[in-house]
Design a protein around this motif. Structure first.
Motif, short mmCIF file in Angstrom:
data_model
loop_
_atom_site.label_atom_id
_atom_site.label_comp_id
_atom_site.label_asym_id
_atom_site.label_seq_id
_atom_site.Cartn_x
_atom_site.Cartn_y
_atom_site.Cartn_z
N GLU A 9 0.80 -1.22 0.00
CA GLU A 9 0.00 0.00 0.00
C GLU A 9 0.84 1.27 0.00
OE1 GLU A 9 -2.66 -0.20 3.30
OE2 GLU A 9 -4.03 -1.59 2.28
N ILE A 10 2.15 1.13 0.21
CA ILE A 10 3.02 2.30 0.33
C ILE A 10 3.40 2.85 -1.04
CG2 ILE A 10 5.21 3.17 1.23
CD1 ILE A 10 3.09 2.40 3.35
N GLU A 11 3.15 4.16 -1.23
CA GLU A 11 3.52 4.83 -2.48
C GLU A 11 4.73 5.73 -2.32
OE1 GLU A 11 0.09 6.95 -3.85
OE2 GLU A 11 -1.15 5.14 -4.00
N LEU A 12 5.05 6.10 -1.07
CA LEU A 12 6.20 6.97 -0.80
C LEU A 12 6.98 6.42 0.39
CD1 LEU A 12 7.89 9.65 -0.83
CD2 LEU A 12 6.09 10.64 0.62
N PHE A 13 8.27 6.23 0.20
CA PHE A 13 9.17 5.85 1.29
C PHE A 13 10.00 7.07 1.68
CE2 PHE A 13 8.12 1.71 -0.34
CZ PHE A 13 8.14 0.88 0.79
N VAL A 14 9.90 7.46 2.94
CA VAL A 14 10.74 8.53 3.48
C VAL A 14 11.83 7.85 4.30
CG1 VAL A 14 10.81 10.61 4.89
CG2 VAL A 14 8.74 10.07 3.59
N LEU A 15 13.06 8.01 3.89
CA LEU A 15 14.17 7.30 4.52
C LEU A 15 15.03 8.23 5.35
CD1 LEU A 15 15.45 5.08 1.56
CD2 LEU A 15 13.58 4.63 3.15
N ASP A 16 15.23 7.86 6.61
CA ASP A 16 16.30 8.46 7.39
C ASP A 16 17.61 8.06 6.72
OD1 ASP A 16 17.59 9.64 9.77
OD2 ASP A 16 18.10 7.55 10.22
N MET A 17 18.69 8.76 7.03
CA MET A 17 19.97 8.43 6.41
C MET A 17 20.95 7.80 7.40
SD MET A 17 20.53 11.41 3.53
CE MET A 17 19.58 12.82 4.03
N ASP A 18 21.45 8.59 8.35
CA ASP A 18 22.41 8.06 9.32
C ASP A 18 21.80 6.89 10.08
OD1 ASP A 18 24.68 9.69 8.95
OD2 ASP A 18 23.75 11.32 10.07
N ASP A 25 30.66 7.02 5.81
CA ASP A 25 30.80 6.70 4.39
C ASP A 25 30.60 5.21 4.13
OD1 ASP A 25 31.18 9.20 3.34
OD2 ASP A 25 33.37 9.15 3.43
N ASN A 26 30.14 4.50 5.12
CA ASN A 26 29.92 3.06 4.99
C ASN A 26 28.45 2.78 4.66
OD1 ASN A 26 32.64 2.50 5.78
ND2 ASN A 26 32.03 2.83 7.91
N VAL A 27 28.20 2.30 3.45
CA VAL A 27 26.83 1.99 3.02
C VAL A 27 26.37 0.71 3.71
CG1 VAL A 27 25.38 1.39 1.06
CG2 VAL A 27 27.18 3.11 0.80
N GLY A 67 26.48 6.02 -4.47
CA GLY A 67 25.78 5.13 -5.39
C GLY A 67 24.28 5.06 -5.23
N PHE A 68 23.70 6.00 -4.48
CA PHE A 68 22.24 6.02 -4.32
C PHE A 68 21.60 6.86 -5.42
CE2 PHE A 68 23.70 5.08 0.00
CZ PHE A 68 22.82 4.08 0.38
N PRO A 69 20.42 6.47 -5.87
CA PRO A 69 19.69 7.32 -6.82
C PRO A 69 19.19 8.56 -6.10
CG PRO A 69 18.30 5.48 -6.11
CD PRO A 69 19.67 5.25 -5.52
N CYS A 70 19.58 9.74 -6.58
CA CYS A 70 19.23 10.96 -5.83
C CYS A 70 19.32 12.21 -6.69
CB CYS A 70 20.15 11.11 -4.62
SG CYS A 70 19.71 12.49 -3.55
N GLU A 71 18.30 13.06 -6.57
CA GLU A 71 18.31 14.42 -7.11
C GLU A 71 17.96 15.36 -5.97
OE1 GLU A 71 15.89 14.84 -10.65
OE2 GLU A 71 16.15 12.72 -11.11
N ARG A 72 18.08 16.65 -6.19
CA ARG A 72 17.80 17.62 -5.12
C ARG A 72 16.38 17.47 -4.58
NH1 ARG A 72 16.51 19.70 -1.35
NH2 ARG A 72 16.80 21.82 -0.57
N LYS A 73 15.44 17.15 -5.45
CA LYS A 73 14.05 17.03 -5.03
C LYS A 73 13.84 15.87 -4.06
CE LYS A 73 12.67 14.03 -8.88
NZ LYS A 73 11.80 13.85 -10.07
#
Length: 263
Positions: A9-18, A25-27, A67-73
């Motif tokens: 049912e999830i359409e948007l994932f909001v991810l914390d980072m740290d 710098d460790n993925v 290596g993450f997919p990311c744009e400013r938006k």
């Protein structure tokens, strides 16, 4: 409802980072693949951090480099939430900011004037903190200045352990002045409102994924988002057992890697 049904049912994932997709710098294992799968499956992705010590573009650069997919938006910080609130409720008013040069630049770009003699004090995670800054903030607050903070995090995770974050700095100021700040960032309503506005996705179809009970999980539980806990960062099993009801996750995984199979 099963885990698979909830995730479907999830359409948007909001991810914390740290602590959620990387440490320093460790993925974290499988995190890049998880983020790519979110986008490949037609869902939306926002990286949200309470850490306002860096500019949003710095996070874009780091995520891209790792290596993450990311744009400013795709990037939102507690600093963004704070400046949006200030521009809505205190348009044109000066602010005394306890923060890094990056955050100072973000405030200036948002049109917020900075001053050493302001009626609003904003405290953040300040890696350039000095006693002079603390003293000035306390003096202004004692003299009646409004006390805001970008986020409540007490500690910031690093590969070598934890270091004092915005909440710890605010704790020192509160002990000195007897005043408590109004916090922004996670888990507060302004953050949920901004995410919904930016994404166009209703909260019932949004998942907040993170490693902290009192910020990430509480944001979801208090504001109608699906609260997803990963055990790759700050939270321990003991902390989870002693958590308040409003900090208990809807779903729990070892890491984001374990969510990928449900996408």
């Amino acid at each position: 409802m099963t885990t698979a049904e909830k995730i479907s049912e999830i359409e948007l994932f909001v991810l914390d980072m740290d602590g959620t997709i990387y440490l320093g710098d460790n993925v974290i294992d499988g995190a890049r693949e998880f983020c790519r799968k979110i986008i490949d499956s037609g869902r939306k992705l926002i990286y949200f951090t309470n850490n306002a010590s860096k500019a949003p573009q710095d996070y874009v650069n780091k995520l891209t480099r790792l290596g993450f997919p990311c744009e400013r938006k795709n990037v939102v910080t507690s600093g963004d939430v704070t400046t949006a609130y200030l521009n809505k409720h205190h348009k044109g008013e000066s602010v005394y900011l306890v923060g890094t040069k990056n955050l100072e630049n973000s405030f200036k770009e948002a049109g917020i004037p900075l001053s050493d003699d302001a009626k609003i004090v904003v405290v953040s995670f300040d890696l350039t903190l000095t006693y002079e800054k603390l003293e000035r903030a306390c003096t202004l607050i004692r003299n009646g200045a409004i006390f805001y903070s970008t986020h409540p995090d007490i500690n910031c995770p690093t590969p070598d352990g934890f270091i004092p974050d915005s909440g710890a700095i605010c704790g020192a100021i509160s002990l000195s002045t007897g005043k408590q700040p109004q916090y922004f960032g996670k888990p507060y309503a302004q953050t949920a409102e901004m995410i919904e506005l930016l994404s166009g996705v209703e909260r019932s179809k949004t998942a907040m994924v993170g490693d902290r009970l009192y910020t990430d999980i509480a944001l979801g539980k208090k504001n109608g988002l699906c609260a997803v806990l990963v055990m790759s960062g700050e939270t321990t099993e003991e902390m989870l057992e002693n958590a308040k009801p409003e900090e208990l996750p809807d779903l729990k995984f070892g890491s984001v890697k374990d969510i990928t199979k449900y996408l």
